[in-house]
Motif scaffolding. Structure first.
Motif, short mmCIF file in Angstrom:
data_model
loop_
_atom_site.label_atom_id
_atom_site.label_comp_id
_atom_site.label_asym_id
_atom_site.label_seq_id
_atom_site.Cartn_x
_atom_site.Cartn_y
_atom_site.Cartn_z
N ASN A 1 0.19 4.32 -0.30
CA ASN A 1 -0.36 5.47 0.44
C ASN A 1 0.06 5.44 1.91
O ASN A 1 0.29 6.48 2.52
CB ASN A 1 -1.88 5.49 0.34
N LEU A 2 0.10 4.26 2.49
CA LEU A 2 0.47 4.11 3.90
C LEU A 2 1.94 3.78 4.08
O LEU A 2 2.43 3.68 5.21
CB LEU A 2 -0.38 3.02 4.57
N GLY A 3 2.65 3.58 2.96
CA GLY A 3 4.06 3.22 3.04
C GLY A 3 4.29 1.79 3.49
O GLY A 3 5.34 1.48 4.03
N VAL A 4 3.30 0.92 3.27
CA VAL A 4 3.41 -0.48 3.67
C VAL A 4 4.00 -1.27 2.51
O VAL A 4 3.51 -1.20 1.38
CB VAL A 4 2.03 -1.05 4.08
N ASN B 1 0.85 -1.18 0.00
CA ASN B 1 0.00 0.00 0.00
C ASN B 1 0.90 1.24 0.00
O ASN B 1 1.40 1.64 1.05
CB ASN B 1 -0.92 0.00 1.23
#
Length: 109
Positions: A54-57, A52
């Motif tokens: 957007n979350l930096g995952v 992800n």
């Protein structure tokens, strides 16, 4: 008053991780199966995680701790180096404390 709290050291008495010890990091009490505990280093499962941005995952296979049922753990008694059952005792001042059933000593004291 609950028999187990976050931060208690427990020993696994049944299942694939039988004999392993760890501290309770999270208590899930609103489960249909009864209380569940997340114990550090016990009941590790592999989770396939999608990335992800957007979350930096980052994606990949991640190892995480899964909950374990309360019936499969016992509180660890450092005096006897074994798992023990939890009992309750009312003190003279009216406060209720948890005790080890085998030694009748207060937990965390």
């Amino acid at each position: 008053m609950n028999k187990f709290k976050s931060g208690d050291e427990v020993i696994v008495i049944a299942g694939k991780d039988k004999g392993n010890r760890g501290k309770i990091t999270k208590v899930i009490s609103d489960s249909k199966r009864g209380p569940l505990f997340v114990v550090s280093g016990v009941n590790m499962v592999k989770k396939h995680q999608k990335p992800n941005p957007n979350l930096g995952v980052q994606g990949g296979i991640v190892e995480k701790e899964a909950p374990i049922a309360a019936s499969n753990v016992a509180i660890f008694n450092p005096e006897t180096n074994k798992g023990d059952r939890v009992g309750f005792q009312v003190k003279d001042d009216g406060s209720k404390v948890r005790i080890f059933k085998s030694t009748k000593k207060e937990i965390g004291a």
